[in-house]
Design a protein around this motif. Structure first.
Motif, PDB file in Angstrom:
ATOM      1  N   SER A 129      33.803  36.314  41.325  1.00  0.00           N
ATOM      2  CA  SER A 129      34.015  34.886  41.057  1.00  0.00           C
ATOM      3  C   SER A 129      33.394  34.054  42.163  1.00  0.00           C
ATOM      4  CB  SER A 129      35.506  34.571  40.990  1.00  0.00           C
ATOM      5  OG  SER A 129      36.122  35.333  40.002  1.00  0.00           O
ATOM      6  N   ASP A 166      33.072  33.043  33.984  1.00  0.00           N
ATOM      7  CA  ASP A 166      33.919  33.821  34.898  1.00  0.00           C
ATOM      8  C   ASP A 166      35.043  34.461  34.095  1.00  0.00           C
ATOM      9  OD1 ASP A 166      35.224  34.945  36.965  1.00  0.00           O
ATOM     10  OD2 ASP A 166      35.642  33.093  38.056  1.00  0.00           O
ATOM     11  N   GLU A 167      34.856  35.712  33.747  1.00  0.00           N
ATOM     12  CA  GLU A 167      35.830  36.459  32.945  1.00  0.00           C
ATOM     13  C   GLU A 167      36.357  35.634  31.775  1.00  0.00           C
ATOM     14  OE1 GLU A 167      38.407  39.087  34.857  1.00  0.00           O
ATOM     15  OE2 GLU A 167      37.495  38.881  36.828  1.00  0.00           O
TER      16      GLU A 167
HETATM   17 MG   LIG Z   1      37.490  36.501  39.571  1.00  0.00          MG
END
Ligand SMILES: [Mg+2]
Ligand SMILES: Nc1ncnc2c1ncn2[C@@H]1O[C@H](COP(=O)(O)OP(=O)(O)OP(=O)(O)O)[C@@H](O)[C@H]1O
Lengths: 366, 257
Positions: free
Chosen positions: B56, B176-177
Motif C-alpha cells: 500500500s 489497493d486491494e
Molecule cells: Mg495494504
C-alpha cells in the motif's frame, strides 16, 4: 379502594394493549413500589403545580397601569405590561420604535424562511441574511443616514439587544471556530501554535473577565481619539470567546470523520480547501449539530453578562425596572418574565436542532 | 535487489510511472527500500506480497498520499516534489480505488461521481452528470445513481468508486486491494469491471491477492517483502517458476490448498 378496583375490572378490555389505561398500568402502577413512587411523585407535582398555576394565572392581575391595579394575591403582570416596550427595545426612543420593528420583522422572517424546508431560494435568502440584512439593520437601528435620526448604541437594550448579541455572536463564532479548528489540525507549525494558543487563552478566561477587559482595559491601550463603541467591544469579546468553544466542538467532529474521506478527495485532485469544504466539513458539521446548538444556547444565555459593562440586555433592563420606586416588590414577576423569554428562544433552538438531526440523518444513512 | 528479469527496454517518453531508488521510513522503520519501478503506458501490473510488506505504501507514494524521503518519482513526465500545485496536477491524472471504497456518504452515487469533475475540472453540472451516467452504466450500476452509498452493497460501492475515479479520465489507475473487503460473492462483479478496464488499455497498478486476476490481465507481477521488490516477472514464469525462496513460500501459502 376495593370498589375502584372492581370498576376497573368490569370495564371491557381495551381493544389494544396501548390504550391509556394499559399504558398507566405498565408504566406507572406495575407493582407496589412503583405505585408508591408514582403516588409520591403525583403528590409533589400537586404541591408544586397548584400554587404556581394559582399564582401565575388564576389569582393574577392582567389589566391596569399602576401597582394599585394589582390585588397582590397572585402575580402582577400589570408590571410587565407597563414596562413591556422597555423590555423589548430598551431605551430606544419611542418615536423611532418603528425602525426596530422593521428589523425585528425582517429578522424573524429570514429565520423562518431559512428554517422551513418548503420555501425556495434558500441560497439567495441566506446570502441576503448574511450580507444585505446586517447593513439594512445597522442603518435602520443606528440611523444617521437618509434623514433617520441617530440613536446611539447606549440606548439599545432589552430583547433587541439580547438578540443582537446572540445573533452576531453565533454568526461570527461559527466561521471563526471552523478556521481555528482547521488551524489546530494543520501541519504548519506557526498556524497550529497560533490556533492552540488562541483557543486555550479564550477558553481559560471567564467571559466576565473578557467583557471587563474589553470595556475597561481596551481603551487604556488604544489612542484616545480611537474610541470603539462599547457595544462593538462587547460583540468582539463575545464572538472571540465563543469561537474558541466552537473550535473545540468542531474539532471533535473533524476527528470523527475517517481519514479515508480526505484521502479519497485528495486522490481526486481536490485542493485542501475543497477537500475540507466539500467533503470533510459537511459531514463533520452534520454530526456536530447537537454540540453546535449547545454552544449557541449557552452563548444566548451568556449574553446576560453584558450587564456588568453597563449594557442593558433583556435581563439587565428587567432588573433595572425592579428598582423603580413605583414598582418595588415585583421582582418575582420580572424574573419569571425574563426566564420565560429566554426559555422560549433556547427551547426553540433545541427543538429545531433535534428536527435537523432527524432530517439529515435519513438523508444519508450509512 | 534481485530483479529476476528486466523487461523494461522502452523509450522514456512511454513511461507512465517511474520510481528510482525510492526509500521511505516511518520513524526508524524502513518501509520502502530502494524501490525501482517503471510502468509503461497501457501496462497492467499486479503487486503482491505478505501483509505489512509495504505494498500500500508503495502505490500511495505514487499520488503522494504518502511522502517518500529518498529517490525520485516521475508520474506522466512530471517529477513528484513538495510543490502542492504539482502534486494536485499529478493526482488529477492518477485514479485510486481503496480497499474500503471511501465513497462520500453525504452525497448520492451520482454526486460522488460529479463532485471532482465539477469542482476540480470545472465542468458544468449537466456535462458532469452525463459523463457520470455513462461511467455508471459501464460499471453496470446506473439504476442506483440516486441512492446514497450506505444503501448499496459492498460490491456495488466498489464499482461506484471505480466509476468515480474514471470520471476524472485518469492516465493511471491505482487499486489497493479493491476486493479484499468484499464478501466472496461480490468479488467477481468488481473483478469483471477491472478486467474490462484492462482490456480497454488502461494503465493499472493493482495490489491484490486475486491470483486468477493476475494470470488473466497482468503484464507483470511484482512480489514485495519487507519493503523490497523481491521478484518481478510476467505472470506465467512468475507463477510456474518463481526464482526466490520467499516468493515460492508466499505462492505456496496462498495457492497451496
Ligand atoms: Mg495494504
Ligand atoms: N502511519 C504509519 N506509521 C507507522 N508505521 C506504518 C504506518 N503505516 C504503515 N506502517 C507500517 O508500514 C508497513 C507497511 O505497511 P503497508 O500498509 O504498506 O503494508 P501492506 O503491504 O499494504 O500490508 P497489507 O497487506 O496488510 O495491506 C507495515 O508494517 C505497517 O505497520
Amino acid at each position: 379502594m376495593i370498589h375502584n378496583q372492581t370498576i376497573i375490572k368490569e370495564r371491557p378490555a381495551p381493544s389494544s394493549a396501548v390504550g391509556p389505561v394499559a399504558w398507566l398500568r405498565t408504566n406507572l402502577f406495575n407493582g407496589p413500589v412503583n405505585t408508591l413512587f408514582t403516588l409520591i411523585g403525583l403528590y409533589i407535582l400537586y404541591l408544586l403545580v397548584v400554587p404556581t398555576v394559582q399564582w401565575a394565572f388564576i389569582n393574577a392581575d392582567w389589566v391596569g397601569s399602576t401597582r394599585d391595579d394589582c390585588s397582590r394575591e397572585g402575580a402582577c403582570w400589570v408590571f410587565i405590561n407597563a414596562r413591556f416596550t422597555q423590555f423589548i427595545y430598551g431605551l430606544y426612543p419611542r418615536s423611532e420604535i418603528w425602525r426596530a420593528n422593521i428589523v425585528f420583522a425582517g429578522f424573524f422572517t429570514l429565520i423562518a424562511w431559512l428554517a422551513i424546508p418548503r420555501l425556495p431560494f434558500k441560497r439567495w435568502v441566506a446570502v441576503f441574511a448574511l450580507v444585505g440584512f446586517p447593513v439594512i439593520a445597522y442603518v435602520l437601528l443606528h440611523g444617521g443616514y437618509f434623514d433617520l435620526p441617530r440613536v446611539s448604541t447606549h440606548r439599545w437594550g432589552g430583547l433587541m439587544l439580547t438578540l443582537l448579541l446572540a445573533t452576531v455572536g453565533m454568526v461570527g463564532a461559527l466561521p471563526i471556530g471552523i478556521v481555528l479548528a482547521l488551524g489546530r489540525r494543520s501541519n504548519m507549525p506557526i498556524v497550529k501554535s497560533f490556533c492552540v494558543v488562541f483557543i486555550e487563552f479564550w477558553r481559560g478566561v471567564p467571559l466576565i473577565t473578557v467583557l471587563f477587559m474589553a470595556s475597561v482595559m481596551l481603551p487604556l491601550f488604544l489612542p484616545s481619539e480611537m474610541s470603539v463603541d462599547r457595544l462593538v467591544r462587547a460583540l468582539i469579546g463575545l464572538t472571540l470567546f465563543q469561537s474558541a468553544y466552537m473550535a473545540e466542538v468542531i474539532r471533535g467532529g473533524l476527528q470523527a470523520i475517517p481519514k479515508g474521506q480526505e484521502e479519497a478527495a485528495a486522490a481526486l485532485g481536490m485542493t485542501y480547501w475543497k477537500r475540507m469544504g466539500l467533503i470533510v466539513l459537511p459531514q463533520a458539521l452534520k454530526m456536530m449539530i447537537p454540540g453546535i446548538v449547545n454552544t449557541f444556547i449557552s452563548l444566548f444565555k451568556d449574553t446576560t453578562l453584558v450587564m456588568i459593562i453597563g449594557l442593558f440586555d433583556l435581563l439587565g433592563i428587567v432588573q433595572a425596572a425592579l428598582s423603580d420606586s413605583r414598582w418595588l416588590g415585583f421582582s418575582l414577576e420580572g424574573y419569571v418574565f425574563a426566564a420565560f423569554m429566554f426559555w422560549v428562544f433556547c427551547f426553540s433552538m433545541s427543538r429545531y436542532s433535534q428536527y435537523l438531526e432527524r432530517k439529515l440523518h435519513t438523508g444519508h444513512k450509512r | 535487489m534481485t530483479t529476476a528479469t528486466n523487461i523494461s527496454d522502452t523509450s522514456t517518453s512511454d513511461l507512465m510511472v517511474e520510481m528510482r531508488g525510492v526509500n521511505k521510513w516511518y520513524g526508524d522503520f524502513h518501509v520502502l527500500r530502494d524501490i525501482d519501478l517503471e510502468v509503461r503506458r497501457g501496462e497492467r501490473i499486479v503487486i503482491c506480497g505478505p501483509s505489512g510488506s509495504g505494498k500500500s505504501t508503495l502505490i500511495r507514494c505514487i499520488n503522494h498520499l504518502e511522502e517518500h524521503q529518498q529517490g525520485d518519482i516521475v508520474v506522466g513526465g512530471i517529477p513528484l516534489t513538495q510543490d502542492v500545485k504539482r502534486i494536485e496536477q499529478i493526482r488529477r491524472s492518477v485514479g485510486m480505488v481503496f480497499q474500503h471504497f471511501n465513497l462520500f456518504p453525504h452525497l448520492t452515487v451520482l454526486e460522488n461521481c460529479c463532485i471532482a469533475p465539477m469542482w476540480v475540472q470545472k465542468k458544468s453540472r449537466k456535462e458532469a452528470e452525463e459523463q457520470a451516467m455513462r461511467y455508471l452504466e459501464r460499471v453496470r450500476i446506473a439504476e442506483q445513481a440516486k441512492k446514497y452509498p450506505g444503501q448499496l452493497s459492498g460490491g456495488q460501492q466498489q464499482r461506484v468508486a471505480i466509476a468515480r475515479s474514471l470520471c476524472m479520465h485518469p492516465d493511471v489507475m491505482l487499486f489497493d486491494e479493491p476486493t479484499s473487503a468484499l464478501d466472496p460473492e461480490m468479488i467477481k462483479e468488481v473483478l469483471d469491471v477491472m478486467v474490462e478496464l484492462a482490456k480497454e488499455g488502461m494503465t493499472m497498478l493493482c495490489v491484490t491477492h486475486e491470483m486468477g486476476f493476475a494470470k488473466t490481465v497482468a503484464d507483470r507481477v511484482i512480489f514485495m517483502d519487507q519493503g523490497q521488490i523481491i521478484e518481478e516477472n510476467a505472470p506465467e514464469p512468475f507463477f510456474n517458476n518463481p526464482q526466490s525462496e520467499r516468493t515460492q513460500l508466499f505462492l505456496s501459502q496462498i495457492l497451496g490448498h
